[in-house]
Design a protein around this motif. Structure first.
Motif, mmCIF file in Angstrom:
data_model
loop_
_atom_site.group_PDB
_atom_site.id
_atom_site.type_symbol
_atom_site.label_atom_id
_atom_site.label_comp_id
_atom_site.label_asym_id
_atom_site.label_seq_id
_atom_site.Cartn_x
_atom_site.Cartn_y
_atom_site.Cartn_z
ATOM 1 N N TRP A 120 0.820 -1.216 0.000
ATOM 2 C CA TRP A 120 0.000 0.000 0.000
ATOM 3 C C TRP A 120 0.851 1.262 0.000
ATOM 4 O O TRP A 120 0.328 2.360 -0.155
ATOM 5 C CB TRP A 120 -0.937 0.011 1.200
ATOM 6 C CG TRP A 120 -1.967 -1.070 1.125
ATOM 7 C CD1 TRP A 120 -1.953 -2.271 1.760
ATOM 8 C CD2 TRP A 120 -3.166 -1.061 0.337
ATOM 9 N NE1 TRP A 120 -3.064 -3.011 1.425
ATOM 10 C CE2 TRP A 120 -3.824 -2.288 0.568
ATOM 11 C CE3 TRP A 120 -3.738 -0.123 -0.529
ATOM 12 C CZ2 TRP A 120 -5.035 -2.607 -0.052
ATOM 13 C CZ3 TRP A 120 -4.939 -0.445 -1.142
ATOM 14 C CH2 TRP A 120 -5.572 -1.659 -0.905
ATOM 15 N N LEU A 123 1.847 4.326 -4.485
ATOM 16 C CA LEU A 123 0.711 5.164 -4.860
ATOM 17 C C LEU A 123 -0.004 4.602 -6.085
ATOM 18 O O LEU A 123 -1.233 4.638 -6.182
ATOM 19 C CB LEU A 123 1.181 6.593 -5.130
ATOM 20 C CG LEU A 123 0.104 7.590 -5.566
ATOM 21 C CD1 LEU A 123 -0.995 7.696 -4.523
ATOM 22 C CD2 LEU A 123 0.722 8.961 -5.835
ATOM 23 N N TYR A 125 -0.333 1.466 -6.937
ATOM 24 C CA TYR A 125 -1.193 0.346 -6.540
ATOM 25 C C TYR A 125 -2.425 0.839 -5.789
ATOM 26 O O TYR A 125 -3.524 0.300 -5.980
ATOM 27 C CB TYR A 125 -0.424 -0.643 -5.669
ATOM 28 C CG TYR A 125 -1.296 -1.756 -5.147
ATOM 29 C CD1 TYR A 125 -1.704 -2.786 -5.988
ATOM 30 C CD2 TYR A 125 -1.751 -1.754 -3.838
ATOM 31 C CE1 TYR A 125 -2.534 -3.799 -5.528
ATOM 32 C CE2 TYR A 125 -2.585 -2.764 -3.366
ATOM 33 C CZ TYR A 125 -2.964 -3.781 -4.218
ATOM 34 O OH TYR A 125 -3.791 -4.778 -3.758
ATOM 35 N N ARG A 126 -2.274 1.857 -4.955
ATOM 36 C CA ARG A 126 -3.431 2.388 -4.225
ATOM 37 C C ARG A 126 -4.479 2.927 -5.187
ATOM 38 O O ARG A 126 -5.685 2.703 -5.001
ATOM 39 C CB ARG A 126 -2.988 3.483 -3.244
ATOM 40 C CG ARG A 126 -2.148 2.988 -2.084
ATOM 41 C CD ARG A 126 -2.168 3.955 -0.913
ATOM 42 N NE ARG A 126 -1.700 5.274 -1.263
ATOM 43 C CZ ARG A 126 -0.437 5.674 -1.193
ATOM 44 N NH1 ARG A 126 0.500 4.818 -0.780
ATOM 45 N NH2 ARG A 126 -0.079 6.904 -1.500
#
Length: 344
Positions: A120, A123, A125-126
């Motif tokens: 997480w 950024l 992937y978020r």
């Protein structure tokens, strides 16, 4: 399910237990591919995920025949045998990446390995993990309510089953095509395929109420299925690009968990709107908005990842310059010491 006599046990067995088993079998089937394939990971994912589309086409006919010949209980037993085949197939999975070992010597891995929240920190992937669920609030609305909408619009005698059959056929084709196309797109730019698929799916959802000819509705379903296959087939390749092969299992797991909420909420809301407004038109219009929003959000990922790579490259060059400076200073100090010794 064959021995359940009330809804309570059915909710637990066919609802919770069966759903958990499906998730336990689906996620590893995507993750294991990255252990064996690198160059053609997109094509391989397309081939593997195409199986669900093939069974979407075959199962309605098979189940109709089984129900009429052997009844519901024996039909469920046949499906149980098919699920047992999945268990046998699971024994063929042989991970090739090195396993994470616990440095403390405990038999159970630490909580950080079970729930790896380090992914997480990315950024990109978020944005991906929240952008896809945001796009899926209307994903199941056509699958659940399209048949009823066709009955209301074209009459109950309409051959409405051909619509889901059309979605299944083109979804299978789309997984083969876009899985192969994804192999030619470098890095996280693969996400643009998902952006395109969400835009098309959203527009096709909005087109459903506008179709007053059944042939036009078939064309909409064909196009929707094609880009549904695009969305499904490149999910794992994008996860590999964002977090790497080491953490892709948990990356996909977190994503599928977040996806379950909007995919479950959408159809009940559409049914509520139908009951209040008397038609499915507004429900289908609204179902097309989340894919457009989620697709626009995913467009940020290539920009974010490019900025991250530039920052990492700048930091690497800075560290290299610092190392070079320290080595030069040490070389000068050694030269001065040698000069002093020679003078003495």
């Amino acid at each position: 399910m064959a021995i359940c006599c009330s809804l309570g046990p059915l909710y637990f067995t066919y609802g919770i237990v069966f759903a958990c088993g499906c998730s336990f079998s689906y996620q590893p089937s995507l993750v294991i591919l990255g252990h064996y394939f690198k160059k053609r990971l997109g094509l391989v994912n397309g081939i593997v995920t195409a199986g669900s589309s093939i069974f979407t086409i075959i199962l309605p006919f098979m189940l109709s025949g089984l129900l009429s010949r052997v009844g519901l209980h024996n039909t469920m037993r046949v499906l149980c045998i098919l699920m047992f085949v999945l268990m046998l197939a699971g024994f063929t999975y042989k991970p090739l990446l090195p396993a994470k070992t616990s440095s403390t010597g405990r038999c159970c891995p630490p909580i950080g390995q079970i729930f790896n929240f380090n992914i997480w920190k990315s950024l990109g992937y978020r944005i991906w993990a929240f952008g896809i669920p945001a796009a899926l609030y209307g994903y199941f609305v056509p699958y659940v309510h399209l048949m009823k909408h066709v009955e209301e619009r074209f009459g109950p005698e309409t051959n409405k089953e051909v619509l889901l059959l059309s979605i299944g056929i083109t979804s299978c084709i789309g997984r083969f095509i876009f899985g192969r196309v994804a192999d030619y797109i470098p890095g996280v730019n693969k996400v643009y395929l998902q952006v395109t698929s969400f835009f098309v799916i959203g527009l096709m959802s909005m087109m459903i109420p506008l179709c007053n000819i059944f042939g036009a509705l078939i064309a909409v379903c064909l196009l929707m299925g094609l880009f549904d296959g695009c969305f499904i087939s490149i999910m794992a390749p994008i996860a590999f690009e964002l977090v790497g092969a080491k953490d892709v299992s948990q990356a996909i797991g977190f994503l599928l968990g977040l996806m379950s909420v909007p995919m479950t909420v959408g159809p009940p809301i559409a049914g509520f709107l139908r009951d209040r407004l008397g038609s499915y038109d507004v429900a289908f219009y609204l179902a097309g908005i989340p894919p457009l929003f989620g697709g626009a959000l995913l467009c940020l990922i290539p920009w974010v990842e490019a900025r991250r790579r530039r920052r990492e490259k700048t930091e690497a060059l800075k560290e290299e310059a610092e190392v070079s400076t320290r080595m030069l200073e040490k070389h000068q100090e050694d030269a001065q010491l040698q000069t002093g010794e020679s003078v003495l």
